[in-house]
Scaffold this motif. Structure first.
Motif, PDB file in Angstrom:
ATOM      1  N   THR A   1       5.085   5.389   3.833  1.00  0.00           N
ATOM      2  CA  THR A   1       6.009   4.324   3.447  1.00  0.00           C
ATOM      3  C   THR A   1       5.412   3.426   2.366  1.00  0.00           C
ATOM      4  O   THR A   1       4.213   3.482   2.080  1.00  0.00           O
ATOM      5  CB  THR A   1       6.359   3.440   4.655  1.00  0.00           C
ATOM      6  OG1 THR A   1       5.181   2.703   5.045  1.00  0.00           O
ATOM      7  CG2 THR A   1       6.861   4.270   5.822  1.00  0.00           C
ATOM      8  N   GLY A   2       6.268   2.592   1.811  1.00  0.00           N
ATOM      9  CA  GLY A   2       5.800   1.614   0.849  1.00  0.00           C
ATOM     10  C   GLY A   2       4.783   0.663   1.457  1.00  0.00           C
ATOM     11  O   GLY A   2       3.883   0.174   0.769  1.00  0.00           O
ATOM     12  N   ALA A   3       4.918   0.396   2.753  1.00  0.00           N
ATOM     13  CA  ALA A   3       3.941  -0.453   3.429  1.00  0.00           C
ATOM     14  C   ALA A   3       2.556   0.187   3.376  1.00  0.00           C
ATOM     15  O   ALA A   3       1.545  -0.504   3.196  1.00  0.00           O
ATOM     16  CB  ALA A   3       4.361  -0.689   4.887  1.00  0.00           C
ATOM     17  N   ASP A   4       2.503   1.508   3.514  1.00  0.00           N
ATOM     18  CA  ASP A   4       1.218   2.216   3.399  1.00  0.00           C
ATOM     19  C   ASP A   4       0.672   2.082   1.977  1.00  0.00           C
ATOM     20  O   ASP A   4      -0.540   1.915   1.778  1.00  0.00           O
ATOM     21  CB  ASP A   4       1.397   3.700   3.725  1.00  0.00           C
ATOM     22  CG  ASP A   4       1.839   3.938   5.160  1.00  0.00           C
ATOM     23  OD1 ASP A   4       1.464   3.133   6.039  1.00  0.00           O
ATOM     24  OD2 ASP A   4       2.567   4.918   5.399  1.00  0.00           O
ATOM     25  N   ALA A   5       1.552   2.144   0.995  1.00  0.00           N
ATOM     26  CA  ALA A   5       1.127   2.022  -0.405  1.00  0.00           C
ATOM     27  C   ALA A   5       0.596   0.625  -0.703  1.00  0.00           C
ATOM     28  O   ALA A   5      -0.252   0.458  -1.586  1.00  0.00           O
ATOM     29  CB  ALA A   5       2.288   2.348  -1.336  1.00  0.00           C
ATOM     30  N   ASN A   6       1.069  -0.357   0.023  1.00  0.00           N
ATOM     31  CA  ASN A   6       0.594  -1.732  -0.180  1.00  0.00           C
ATOM     32  C   ASN A   6      -0.753  -1.998   0.464  1.00  0.00           C
ATOM     33  O   ASN A   6      -1.402  -3.007   0.169  1.00  0.00           O
ATOM     34  CB  ASN A   6       1.618  -2.728   0.369  1.00  0.00           C
ATOM     35  CG  ASN A   6       2.846  -2.850  -0.517  1.00  0.00           C
ATOM     36  OD1 ASN A   6       2.760  -2.677  -1.733  1.00  0.00           O
ATOM     37  ND2 ASN A   6       3.986  -3.154   0.083  1.00  0.00           N
ATOM     38  N   THR A   7      -1.187  -1.096   1.345  1.00  0.00           N
ATOM     39  CA  THR A   7      -2.441  -1.331   2.063  1.00  0.00           C
ATOM     40  C   THR A   7      -3.507  -0.283   1.782  1.00  0.00           C
ATOM     41  O   THR A   7      -4.692  -0.533   2.039  1.00  0.00           O
ATOM     42  CB  THR A   7      -2.190  -1.369   3.585  1.00  0.00           C
ATOM     43  OG1 THR A   7      -1.577  -0.134   3.999  1.00  0.00           O
ATOM     44  CG2 THR A   7      -1.279  -2.527   3.958  1.00  0.00           C
ATOM     45  N   ARG A   8      -3.126   0.862   1.268  1.00  0.00           N
ATOM     46  CA  ARG A   8      -4.090   1.942   1.027  1.00  0.00           C
ATOM     47  C   ARG A   8      -4.018   2.371  -0.433  1.00  0.00           C
ATOM     48  O   ARG A   8      -2.946   2.675  -0.954  1.00  0.00           O
ATOM     49  CB  ARG A   8      -3.799   3.125   1.954  1.00  0.00           C
ATOM     50  CG  ARG A   8      -4.846   4.219   1.875  1.00  0.00           C
ATOM     51  CD  ARG A   8      -4.512   5.382   2.789  1.00  0.00           C
ATOM     52  NE  ARG A   8      -5.484   6.446   2.585  1.00  0.00           N
ATOM     53  CZ  ARG A   8      -6.537   6.672   3.372  1.00  0.00           C
ATOM     54  NH1 ARG A   8      -6.735   5.904   4.421  1.00  0.00           N
ATOM     55  NH2 ARG A   8      -7.377   7.653   3.117  1.00  0.00           N
ATOM     56  N   ASP A   9      -5.180   2.445  -1.094  1.00  0.00           N
ATOM     57  CA  ASP A   9      -5.213   2.688  -2.533  1.00  0.00           C
ATOM     58  C   ASP A   9      -4.652   4.042  -2.942  1.00  0.00           C
ATOM     59  O   ASP A   9      -3.884   4.134  -3.894  1.00  0.00           O
ATOM     60  CB  ASP A   9      -6.647   2.544  -3.050  1.00  0.00           C
ATOM     61  CG  ASP A   9      -7.142   1.109  -2.978  1.00  0.00           C
ATOM     62  OD1 ASP A   9      -6.310   0.204  -3.080  1.00  0.00           O
ATOM     63  OD2 ASP A   9      -8.351   0.904  -2.823  1.00  0.00           O
ATOM     64  N   ASP A  10      -5.045   5.111  -2.263  1.00  0.00           N
ATOM     65  CA  ASP A  10      -4.546   6.412  -2.690  1.00  0.00           C
ATOM     66  C   ASP A  10      -3.060   6.567  -2.389  1.00  0.00           C
ATOM     67  O   ASP A  10      -2.335   7.252  -3.116  1.00  0.00           O
ATOM     68  CB  ASP A  10      -5.364   7.566  -2.103  1.00  0.00           C
ATOM     69  CG  ASP A  10      -5.608   7.443  -0.612  1.00  0.00           C
ATOM     70  OD1 ASP A  10      -5.066   6.523   0.031  1.00  0.00           O
ATOM     71  OD2 ASP A  10      -6.373   8.282  -0.081  1.00  0.00           O
ATOM     72  N   CYS A  11      -2.582   5.915  -1.346  1.00  0.00           N
ATOM     73  CA  CYS A  11      -1.139   5.921  -1.067  1.00  0.00           C
ATOM     74  C   CYS A  11      -0.378   5.208  -2.182  1.00  0.00           C
ATOM     75  O   CYS A  11       0.758   5.580  -2.507  1.00  0.00           O
ATOM     76  CB  CYS A  11      -0.838   5.253   0.268  1.00  0.00           C
ATOM     77  SG  CYS A  11      -1.500   6.121   1.710  1.00  0.00           S
ATOM     78  N   ARG A  12      -1.005   4.168  -2.751  1.00  0.00           N
ATOM     79  CA  ARG A  12      -0.362   3.461  -3.861  1.00  0.00           C
ATOM     80  C   ARG A  12      -0.157   4.400  -5.056  1.00  0.00           C
ATOM     81  O   ARG A  12       0.895   4.384  -5.692  1.00  0.00           O
ATOM     82  CB  ARG A  12      -1.201   2.253  -4.269  1.00  0.00           C
ATOM     83  CG  ARG A  12      -0.549   1.424  -5.378  1.00  0.00           C
ATOM     84  CD  ARG A  12      -1.256   0.106  -5.609  1.00  0.00           C
ATOM     85  NE  ARG A  12      -2.593   0.285  -6.161  1.00  0.00           N
ATOM     86  CZ  ARG A  12      -3.715   0.036  -5.509  1.00  0.00           C
ATOM     87  NH1 ARG A  12      -3.679  -0.378  -4.252  1.00  0.00           N
ATOM     88  NH2 ARG A  12      -4.894   0.209  -6.082  1.00  0.00           N
ATOM     89  N   ILE A  13      -1.155   5.241  -5.335  1.00  0.00           N
ATOM     90  CA  ILE A  13      -1.022   6.183  -6.440  1.00  0.00           C
ATOM     91  C   ILE A  13       0.071   7.201  -6.141  1.00  0.00           C
ATOM     92  O   ILE A  13       0.841   7.583  -7.029  1.00  0.00           O
ATOM     93  CB  ILE A  13      -2.357   6.888  -6.716  1.00  0.00           C
ATOM     94  CG1 ILE A  13      -3.466   5.845  -6.956  1.00  0.00           C
ATOM     95  CG2 ILE A  13      -2.237   7.810  -7.915  1.00  0.00           C
ATOM     96  CD1 ILE A  13      -3.165   4.859  -8.062  1.00  0.00           C
ATOM     97  N   VAL A  14       0.168   7.645  -4.896  1.00  0.00           N
ATOM     98  CA  VAL A  14       1.258   8.539  -4.492  1.00  0.00           C
ATOM     99  C   VAL A  14       2.598   7.870  -4.782  1.00  0.00           C
ATOM    100  O   VAL A  14       3.524   8.489  -5.318  1.00  0.00           O
ATOM    101  CB  VAL A  14       1.159   8.899  -2.996  1.00  0.00           C
ATOM    102  CG1 VAL A  14       2.419   9.646  -2.544  1.00  0.00           C
ATOM    103  CG2 VAL A  14      -0.073   9.751  -2.724  1.00  0.00           C
TER     104      VAL A  14
END
Length: 288
Positions: free
Chosen positions: A79-92
């Motif tokens: 989820t977007g929440a994961d992207a806000n807390t984890r760097d590689d998820c943000r790149i995804v």
């Protein structure tokens, strides 16, 4: 610029082979990255003296290699929440947003995967090395990046590594994928160096395409509104990898005839054209 917490990420658009890489610092082999203009900048090899000592793992220094490659993103980047807390998820999330836009803007757009690697890995264009920096390979239609590149961008080039600066790097490479699908990359041939070369025009157009995506980023449903600060971060990254700036810092002089990507001013200009117009049709760098 943050992700909408409920946005659904698609980690299948990334191949995570971090931890599988061979010895860092390998030269680009075979036919190599034959289209020189689709590499962010080969002078990264000069700056690291071929040592391949860029940081491994995630942007946050996490030891991704301790876990089976590929499983981290699939299980933790949802989820977007994961992207806000984890760097590689943000790149995804950036990759998802960029491709969401182009899928809407182009009826013929096909999804291109990004490969996360550490040190080196094999690509359709030869050995992908940390030293080369992020690049798009037109042979296998994939983007390659060692996430430690963002630290290099900050420590060696003094660029911002804010959210839109990082997204700009990915959006630029996906700009090359768009060019590939439109047949634009075929125009380059051996005309790869010099301020008016096809290679430079291709790079500047990819910068413009990155700006176009940024203009529509919030509309893709993944990201919140882009702020003026975000835009400054992206322009900082674009200017940091201008040929003139890199040559001045690494060689002490500027040689326009060896340019492959354009000056800092040009890269800043074309990103701005894309961002302010939001129209890929305004990115015709071939007429300039």
């Amino acid at each position: 610029m943050r992700f909408r917490p409920n946005a659904r990420l698609d980690p299948s658009q990334v191949e995570d082979v971090r931890g599988r890489g061979g010895m860092p610092g390998l030269a680009v082999g075979g036919g190599g990255l034959g289209v020189v203009g689709v590499i962010v900048y080969i002078l990264f090899a000069l700056l690291s003296n071929g040592s391949g000592t860029g940081p491994l793992g995630g942007l946050d220094g996490s030891t991704v290699a301790q876990q089976p490659p590929g499983q981290v993103l699939g299980s933790e980047c949802q989820t977007g929440a994961d992207a806000n807390t984890r760097d590689d998820c943000r790149i995804v999330g950036y990759i998802n947003s960029i491709q969401s836009y182009w899928s809407t803007a182009m009826t013929s757009y096909t999804i291109s995967k990004t490969v996360f690697f550490t040190g080196s890995t094999e690509s359709g264009c030869g050995t992908a090395s940390t030293d080369v920096g992020p690049f798009y390979c037109p042979v296998d239609k994939k983007v390659y990046i060692d996430l430690g590149f963002f630290d290099e961008l900050r420590t060696r080039f003094g660029a911002s590594t804010g959210p839109l600066a990082q997204a700009y790097v990915l959006a630029h490479e996906y700009g090359h994928h768009v060019q590939d699908q439109l047949g634009i990359l075929d125009r380059i041939g051996n005309d790869r160096q010099g301020p008016n070369s096809a290679g430079v025009k291709s790079e500047l157009q990819a910068d413009c395409f990155a700006g176009v995506w940024a203009s529509h980023a919030a509309q893709t449903g993944y990201l919140t509104k882009i702020t003026p600060t975000d835009v400054r971060d992206a322009l900082s990254a674009a200017a940091a990898v201008g040929d003139d700036r890199i040559q001045a810092e690494t060689q002490g002089q500027v040689n326009r005839e060896t340019w492959t990507h354009g000056s800092s001013k040009q890269r800043d200009h074309w990103f701005t054209v894309g961002y302010t117009s939001g129209d890929p049709n305004q990115c015709n760098t071939w007429k300039t």
